[in-house]
Scaffold this active site. Structure first.
Site, short mmCIF file in Angstrom:
data_model
loop_
_atom_site.label_atom_id
_atom_site.label_comp_id
_atom_site.label_asym_id
_atom_site.label_seq_id
_atom_site.Cartn_x
_atom_site.Cartn_y
_atom_site.Cartn_z
N LEU A 113 -3.35 -1.53 5.95
CA LEU A 113 -4.50 -0.96 6.62
C LEU A 113 -5.73 -1.16 5.73
O LEU A 113 -5.68 -0.86 4.53
CB LEU A 113 -4.29 0.54 6.85
CG LEU A 113 -5.46 1.18 7.59
CD1 LEU A 113 -5.42 0.83 9.08
CD2 LEU A 113 -5.48 2.68 7.41
N GLU A 167 0.86 -1.18 0.00
CA GLU A 167 0.00 0.00 0.00
C GLU A 167 0.90 1.22 0.00
O GLU A 167 2.12 1.09 -0.05
CB GLU A 167 -0.93 0.00 1.23
CG GLU A 167 -0.18 0.03 2.55
CD GLU A 167 -1.10 0.08 3.77
OE1 GLU A 167 -2.20 0.65 3.68
OE2 GLU A 167 -0.68 -0.43 4.82
N1 PDD Z 1 -4.26 7.60 5.91
N2 PDD Z 1 -3.08 2.97 4.27
C1 PDD Z 1 -2.45 3.75 5.16
C2 PDD Z 1 -1.11 3.34 5.66
C3 PDD Z 1 -3.07 4.93 5.61
O1 PDD Z 1 -2.45 5.71 6.51
C4 PDD Z 1 -4.34 5.31 5.08
C5 PDD Z 1 -5.05 6.54 5.53
C6 PDD Z 1 -4.94 4.46 4.14
C7 PDD Z 1 -6.29 4.75 3.55
O2 PDD Z 1 -7.31 4.61 4.51
P1 PDD Z 1 -8.67 5.42 4.43
O3 PDD Z 1 -9.28 5.13 3.11
O4 PDD Z 1 -9.46 4.89 5.56
O5 PDD Z 1 -8.34 6.89 4.57
C8 PDD Z 1 -4.29 3.29 3.77
C9 PDD Z 1 -4.87 8.74 6.54
C10 PDD Z 1 -5.75 9.52 5.61
C11 PDD Z 1 -3.79 9.55 7.21
O6 PDD Z 1 -2.97 8.95 7.88
O7 PDD Z 1 -3.80 10.79 7.08
#
Ligand code: PDD
Length: 289
Positions: free
Chosen positions: A205, A180
């Site tokens: 995640l 990711e």
């Molecule tokens: N980041 N993978 C990682 C490591 C993340 O930190 C995030 C989200 C995602 C995407 O998850 P989601 O669709 O629930 O936002 C995947 C957030 C936005 C942050 O740390 O700012």
């Protein structure tokens, strides 16, 4: 708008908001967080975010800071106090404040901090051109499925990407697979035209945006497979994109300096960006590519 922060029980002007230097988040990164977007004060997918927060807390055996619907109520109150068209709600829970010792302290209460800021979604140039990513080895701990505030490897990866003129870092696992991004999930459209993203196992995640995009793809007849894909496969993919709460569905058009397909955002990416924006109630311009 003067910004406020909620810190364990009350709202204060942001500059006056404090936690102790003995907060375990500060000393050990012993805490978890969520990032949630809101439109006109209404948080999107709040139930999914709160469910993921509950899971992160229980995996780390941190008690819930508030019981029942109280957390939702405070989150909504924070948004009410920051009237913004597009906002980002940040929730952080740490194990609490205690004299520094590694093992869990007894008799402490978790610390809850909530802040709100104006959302910065990708601009027109990034949407139209797509963004560049650079790849780096995934140096994170064994449980990146927990949304922990221990983000140093993510910070270093994002910094390396930024220094290379890239929007995001894609983290590569020991088998050469794309896991990711440093703060987003990674996707490709493979040679068979199928949408591919890493399974939501302990290696990544489970993004909330990821879960919504999977549902949208399935509902609209786009074939999806959750399986690891290699960097080699990504380099010859028909399309690539990334997803997160703040990046939405964003085309990836360069990987390590090499163009993905013809270097333009792909058709499936554009379709999913449109479906996602519509599903969130975002103006159509956020899907214009
Ligand atoms: N980041 N993978 C990682 C490591 C993340 O930190 C995030 C989200 C995602 C995407 O998850 P989601 O669709 O629930 O936002 C995947 C957030 C936005 C942050 O740390 O700012």
């Amino acid at each position: 708008m003067s910004r406020l922060a909620y810190v364990t029980g009350r709202f204060l002007p942001l500059r006056q908001a404090r936690v102790s230097v003995e907060d375990r988040g500060y000393q050990f990164a012993d805490g978890v967080y969520e990032v949630i977007k809101a439109i006109d004060g209404e948080p999107l997918d709040l139930d999914r975010h709160l469910a993921r927060l509950d899971r992160s807390l229980s995996e780390l055996r941190i008690p819930k800071p508030l019981v029942g619907r109280a957390l939702e109520q405070v989150a909504r109150e924070a948004l009410r106090r920051h009237p913004l068209r597009f906002a980002i709600l940040y929730l952080q829970v740490t194990r609490g404040t205690a004299a520094r010792a590694h093992a869990f302290p007894s008799g402490v209460r978790p610390n809850l901090v909530i802040t709100v800021r104006r959302a910065q979604f990708p601009g027109e140039a990034e949407r139209r051109e797509g963004v560049a990513v650079r790849t780096l080895p995934d140096l994170r701990w064994g449980r990146p499925d927990i949304k922990s505030i221990a983000l140093l490897p993510n910070v270093l990866a994002k910094q390396a990407a930024t220094e290379a003129g890239c929007r995001e870092a894609w983290l590569i696992g020991t088998e050469g697979e794309v896991r990711e991004g440093s703060a987003s999930n990674a996707w490709i459209v493979d040679g068979d035209g199928r949408l591919v993203t890493h399974p939501a196992d302990r290696r990544i995640l489970a993004g909330i945006t990821r879960s919504v995009v999977l549902e949208l793809a399935r509902a609209h007849g786009i074939e999806v497979v959750e399986r690891p894909f290699s960097l080699e496969e990504a380099l010859v993919a028909r399309e690539a994109f990334l997803t997160s709460t703040t990046s939405l569905v964003l085309p990836v058009t360069r990987i390590d300096g090499r163009a993905v397909a013809n270097g333009r955002p792909g058709a499936i990416t554009r379709e999913l960006a449109r479906l996602y924006a519509a599903r969130c109630g975002l103006p159509a311009e956020f899907a214009r590519m």
